[in-house]
Scaffold this active site. Sequence first.
Site, PDB file in Angstrom:
ATOM      1  N   ASP A 123      -5.761  -3.508   5.562  1.00  0.00           N
ATOM      2  CA  ASP A 123      -6.470  -4.189   4.469  1.00  0.00           C
ATOM      3  C   ASP A 123      -5.640  -4.361   3.204  1.00  0.00           C
ATOM      4  O   ASP A 123      -6.175  -4.574   2.128  1.00  0.00           O
ATOM      5  CB  ASP A 123      -7.747  -3.397   4.127  1.00  0.00           C
ATOM      6  CG  ASP A 123      -7.434  -1.945   3.763  1.00  0.00           C
ATOM      7  OD1 ASP A 123      -6.244  -1.627   3.559  1.00  0.00           O
ATOM      8  OD2 ASP A 123      -8.380  -1.135   3.683  1.00  0.00           O
ATOM      9  N   HIS A 173       1.496  10.011  -5.268  1.00  0.00           N
ATOM     10  CA  HIS A 173       1.803   8.593  -5.002  1.00  0.00           C
ATOM     11  C   HIS A 173       2.680   8.054  -6.133  1.00  0.00           C
ATOM     12  O   HIS A 173       2.554   8.489  -7.281  1.00  0.00           O
ATOM     13  CB  HIS A 173       0.475   7.843  -4.913  1.00  0.00           C
ATOM     14  CG  HIS A 173       0.569   6.456  -4.359  1.00  0.00           C
ATOM     15  ND1 HIS A 173       1.125   5.412  -5.061  1.00  0.00           N
ATOM     16  CD2 HIS A 173       0.157   5.937  -3.185  1.00  0.00           C
ATOM     17  CE1 HIS A 173       1.050   4.318  -4.331  1.00  0.00           C
ATOM     18  NE2 HIS A 173       0.475   4.599  -3.179  1.00  0.00           N
ATOM     19  N   GLU A 182      -6.763  -2.797  13.405  1.00  0.00           N
ATOM     20  CA  GLU A 182      -7.722  -2.047  12.555  1.00  0.00           C
ATOM     21  C   GLU A 182      -8.701  -3.019  11.888  1.00  0.00           C
ATOM     22  O   GLU A 182      -8.935  -2.999  10.675  1.00  0.00           O
ATOM     23  CB  GLU A 182      -6.999  -1.203  11.503  1.00  0.00           C
ATOM     24  CG  GLU A 182      -7.816  -0.051  10.955  1.00  0.00           C
ATOM     25  CD  GLU A 182      -7.126   0.646   9.779  1.00  0.00           C
ATOM     26  OE1 GLU A 182      -6.965   0.041   8.710  1.00  0.00           O
ATOM     27  OE2 GLU A 182      -6.718   1.799   9.965  1.00  0.00           O
ATOM     28  N   HIS A 191      -4.898   7.685  -4.540  1.00  0.00           N
ATOM     29  CA  HIS A 191      -4.188   6.518  -5.084  1.00  0.00           C
ATOM     30  C   HIS A 191      -5.064   5.290  -5.260  1.00  0.00           C
ATOM     31  O   HIS A 191      -4.573   4.234  -5.666  1.00  0.00           O
ATOM     32  CB  HIS A 191      -3.039   6.139  -4.144  1.00  0.00           C
ATOM     33  CG  HIS A 191      -3.494   5.619  -2.820  1.00  0.00           C
ATOM     34  ND1 HIS A 191      -3.837   4.303  -2.634  1.00  0.00           N
ATOM     35  CD2 HIS A 191      -3.720   6.221  -1.638  1.00  0.00           C
ATOM     36  CE1 HIS A 191      -4.223   4.121  -1.380  1.00  0.00           C
ATOM     37  NE2 HIS A 191      -4.163   5.273  -0.763  1.00  0.00           N
ATOM     38  N   ARG A 226      -7.198   2.185  -6.361  1.00  0.00           N
ATOM     39  CA  ARG A 226      -7.326   1.454  -7.630  1.00  0.00           C
ATOM     40  C   ARG A 226      -8.676   1.691  -8.300  1.00  0.00           C
ATOM     41  O   ARG A 226      -8.758   1.792  -9.519  1.00  0.00           O
ATOM     42  CB  ARG A 226      -7.167  -0.055  -7.375  1.00  0.00           C
ATOM     43  CG  ARG A 226      -5.734  -0.520  -7.401  1.00  0.00           C
ATOM     44  CD  ARG A 226      -5.670  -2.023  -7.150  1.00  0.00           C
ATOM     45  NE  ARG A 226      -4.397  -2.581  -7.570  1.00  0.00           N
ATOM     46  CZ  ARG A 226      -3.239  -2.390  -6.940  1.00  0.00           C
ATOM     47  NH1 ARG A 226      -3.188  -1.644  -5.864  1.00  0.00           N
ATOM     48  NH2 ARG A 226      -2.134  -2.936  -7.396  1.00  0.00           N
ATOM     49  N   GLU A 280      -9.282  -3.886  -1.208  1.00  0.00           N
ATOM     50  CA  GLU A 280      -9.128  -3.833   0.252  1.00  0.00           C
ATOM     51  C   GLU A 280     -10.354  -4.329   1.020  1.00  0.00           C
ATOM     52  O   GLU A 280     -10.219  -4.916   2.101  1.00  0.00           O
ATOM     53  CB  GLU A 280      -8.788  -2.407   0.700  1.00  0.00           C
ATOM     54  CG  GLU A 280      -7.403  -1.918   0.278  1.00  0.00           C
ATOM     55  CD  GLU A 280      -7.362  -1.346  -1.133  1.00  0.00           C
ATOM     56  OE1 GLU A 280      -8.410  -1.353  -1.818  1.00  0.00           O
ATOM     57  OE2 GLU A 280      -6.290  -0.904  -1.560  1.00  0.00           O
TER      58      GLU A 280
HETATM   59  C1  UD1 Z   1      -1.185  -0.227  -1.755  1.00  0.00           C
HETATM   60  C2  UD1 Z   1      -2.325  -1.014  -1.107  1.00  0.00           C
HETATM   61  C3  UD1 Z   1      -3.440  -0.075  -0.668  1.00  0.00           C
HETATM   62  C4  UD1 Z   1      -2.889   1.041   0.203  1.00  0.00           C
HETATM   63  C5  UD1 Z   1      -1.761   1.738  -0.539  1.00  0.00           C
HETATM   64  C6  UD1 Z   1      -1.144   2.800   0.352  1.00  0.00           C
HETATM   65  C7  UD1 Z   1      -2.906  -3.240  -1.931  1.00  0.00           C
HETATM   66  C8  UD1 Z   1      -3.547  -4.045  -2.994  1.00  0.00           C
HETATM   67  N1  UD1 Z   1      -2.901  -1.931  -2.099  1.00  0.00           N
HETATM   68  O1  UD1 Z   1      -1.690   0.335  -2.953  1.00  0.00           O
HETATM   69  O2  UD1 Z   1      -4.400  -0.810   0.062  1.00  0.00           O
HETATM   70  O3  UD1 Z   1      -3.942   1.947   0.444  1.00  0.00           O
HETATM   71  O4  UD1 Z   1      -0.756   0.776  -0.871  1.00  0.00           O
HETATM   72  O5  UD1 Z   1      -0.394   3.707  -0.381  1.00  0.00           O
HETATM   73  O6  UD1 Z   1      -2.392  -3.794  -0.990  1.00  0.00           O
HETATM   74  N2  UD1 Z   1       5.401   2.280  -6.030  1.00  0.00           N
HETATM   75  C9  UD1 Z   1       6.722   2.679  -6.032  1.00  0.00           C
HETATM   76  N3  UD1 Z   1       7.345   2.900  -4.826  1.00  0.00           N
HETATM   77  C10 UD1 Z   1       6.713   2.794  -3.633  1.00  0.00           C
HETATM   78  C11 UD1 Z   1       5.356   2.407  -3.637  1.00  0.00           C
HETATM   79  C12 UD1 Z   1       4.732   2.135  -4.830  1.00  0.00           C
HETATM   80  O7  UD1 Z   1       7.339   2.820  -7.080  1.00  0.00           O
HETATM   81  O8  UD1 Z   1       7.330   3.010  -2.598  1.00  0.00           O
HETATM   82  C13 UD1 Z   1       4.740   1.998  -7.312  1.00  0.00           C
HETATM   83  C14 UD1 Z   1       5.262   0.711  -7.960  1.00  0.00           C
HETATM   84  O9  UD1 Z   1       5.243   0.867  -9.344  1.00  0.00           O
HETATM   85  C15 UD1 Z   1       4.214  -0.312  -7.511  1.00  0.00           C
HETATM   86  C16 UD1 Z   1       2.952   0.530  -7.596  1.00  0.00           C
HETATM   87  O10 UD1 Z   1       3.343   1.812  -7.104  1.00  0.00           O
HETATM   88  O11 UD1 Z   1       4.184  -1.460  -8.326  1.00  0.00           O
HETATM   89  C17 UD1 Z   1       1.751   0.015  -6.867  1.00  0.00           C
HETATM   90  O12 UD1 Z   1       2.055  -0.358  -5.518  1.00  0.00           O
HETATM   91  P1  UD1 Z   1       1.022  -1.345  -4.743  1.00  0.00           P
HETATM   92  O13 UD1 Z   1       1.487  -1.532  -3.369  1.00  0.00           O
HETATM   93  O14 UD1 Z   1       0.771  -2.560  -5.570  1.00  0.00           O
HETATM   94  O15 UD1 Z   1      -0.331  -0.549  -4.783  1.00  0.00           O
HETATM   95  P2  UD1 Z   1      -0.744   0.816  -4.108  1.00  0.00           P
HETATM   96  O16 UD1 Z   1      -1.641   1.488  -5.085  1.00  0.00           O
HETATM   97  O17 UD1 Z   1       0.439   1.509  -3.613  1.00  0.00           O
HETATM   98  N1  UDP Z   2       1.315  10.125   4.087  1.00  0.00           N
HETATM   99  C1  UDP Z   2       2.656  10.512   4.137  1.00  0.00           C
HETATM  100  N2  UDP Z   2       3.176  11.192   3.059  1.00  0.00           N
HETATM  101  C2  UDP Z   2       2.439  11.496   1.967  1.00  0.00           C
HETATM  102  C3  UDP Z   2       1.076  11.078   1.929  1.00  0.00           C
HETATM  103  C4  UDP Z   2       0.551  10.392   3.012  1.00  0.00           C
HETATM  104  O1  UDP Z   2       3.353  10.271   5.120  1.00  0.00           O
HETATM  105  O2  UDP Z   2       2.962  12.106   1.032  1.00  0.00           O
HETATM  106  C5  UDP Z   2       0.757   9.377   5.242  1.00  0.00           C
HETATM  107  C6  UDP Z   2      -0.535   9.907   5.777  1.00  0.00           C
HETATM  108  O3  UDP Z   2      -0.305  10.877   6.783  1.00  0.00           O
HETATM  109  C7  UDP Z   2      -1.226   8.670   6.321  1.00  0.00           C
HETATM  110  C8  UDP Z   2      -0.720   7.562   5.398  1.00  0.00           C
HETATM  111  O4  UDP Z   2       0.437   8.082   4.755  1.00  0.00           O
HETATM  112  O5  UDP Z   2      -0.794   8.362   7.625  1.00  0.00           O
HETATM  113  C9  UDP Z   2      -1.764   7.211   4.387  1.00  0.00           C
HETATM  114  O6  UDP Z   2      -1.204   6.426   3.394  1.00  0.00           O
HETATM  115  P1  UDP Z   2      -1.923   6.181   1.996  1.00  0.00           P
HETATM  116  O7  UDP Z   2      -2.835   7.315   1.677  1.00  0.00           O
HETATM  117  O8  UDP Z   2      -0.846   5.840   1.032  1.00  0.00           O
HETATM  118  O9  UDP Z   2      -2.726   4.834   2.237  1.00  0.00           O
HETATM  119  P2  UDP Z   2      -4.181   4.515   2.863  1.00  0.00           P
HETATM  120  O10 UDP Z   2      -4.259   5.122   4.199  1.00  0.00           O
HETATM  121  O11 UDP Z   2      -5.187   5.036   1.892  1.00  0.00           O
HETATM  122  O12 UDP Z   2      -4.199   3.029   2.891  1.00  0.00           O
END
Ligand code: UD1
Ligand code: UDP
Length: 378
Positions: free
Chosen positions: A97, A249, A119, A216, A218, A133
Amino acid sequence: MNLKLLFIFGTRPEAIKMAPVIKEFHNNSPFDVKVCVTAQHRQMLDQVLNFFNIKPDYDLNLMRPNQSLFDITANSLIALERVLELEKPDFIFVQGDTTTAFVGALAGFYKKIKVAHIEAGLRSGNKYSPFPEEINRVLLGHIADYHFAPTEKAKENLLNENIKNNVYVVGNTVIDALHLGLKFIEENEQLKSKIEKYFTSELKIENSKLILVTGHRRENFGRYFENICFALREIAKNNKDLEIIYPVHLNPNVRDPVDRILRGTNNIHLVEPLEYPYLLWLMNKSYLVLTDSGGIQEEAPSLGKPVLVLREVTERMEGIEAGTAKLIGTDKNKIVNEVEDLLKDIYKYEKMSKAVNPYGDGNASSRIVDIIKNLTTV
Ligand code: UD1
Ligand code: UDP
């Protein structure tokens, strides 16, 4: 000629849940398998690509610090047009999602390429939670041509929206990934001792009662996250024998309140995002899990770990109905009370800590491969 499949993903959870499917397709040629990552996440995606040894054919490298939904939506749509023109795949695979998943499907639709959604069918019924999502997933459901639902409930959700064709219940590929990950740790003595050393020597948490925390979403940004942090601080202070491990995160909207409120509390360990096998090891050793994560809600029941879900609604009701997860929201006192309850009431704890598999049996990927094979041989 082999059918060409293009896997498009961008974040950590998509990579974890796609990895076993990509591996299964690789082991079952006659498919030409290509991987395109938007890199909506950078470091957190790379951790997973490294662990599963996946080398993308295209890396769009789109992540920007504190990116907005507009950034990632617009930039990935533009960048994907070129990839689709170059590759001309027969099928696009997207997962879950995220914005990458939604845009990947939309790009496929614009090019009239068949879209398979892994999924499919999860619904919370609330368009703002999880945000964005829930709507990503609804839109994706209406774009996709093939729907791989993890559970019967997910299939029902699709049927209720009149999505009736090509809906298959296969289980969630996160359980395949979990099995792969645990097997890898078990068979790799060097990795196992590295992981153990990290937790025992660096974090010094060898014989403690552990609580794993992640968050994490939003819709929790701002005061809800602060509530969660204040609750964690109180739990840590009231229970000195506990160690709370919180892999934080990388989103700055998460890191700022976590650092401000929790840094310096003795028995709270704020650590960087953990590589997948480290996370699995930790979850396995934990007494209970507090999270708003989707994937962790799915993994923990398999390991018999009670999950307190830090959200008002969830699109993953199967764990709640099985009794291993409980939806507790983000009120500070509620969180403190629920955790204290599970620390003191052994009967309640044991009821929640039964291992169940409402999300799958670890064979979802091979079912997906079989279905695609059958489609293409008729
Ligand atoms: C995203 C997904 C969410 C998913 C989550 C998993 C969307 C809108 N959101 O949310 O559905 O559950 O990933 O974790 O698709 N950042 C880093 N390095 C990384 C990752 C993130 O620095 O490797 C920081 C950056 O500043 C980035 C911010 O996190 O801009 C947000 O990342 P983003 O993918 O937009 O949103 P998530 O909250 O991670
Ligand atoms: N995960 C990981 N390292 C971490 C936290 C989570 O490998 O420090 C794994 C976790 O086991 C799961 C996935 O990341 O498989 C979940 O990711 P996240 O919570 O970022 O996203 P969501 O599932 O909520 O979309």
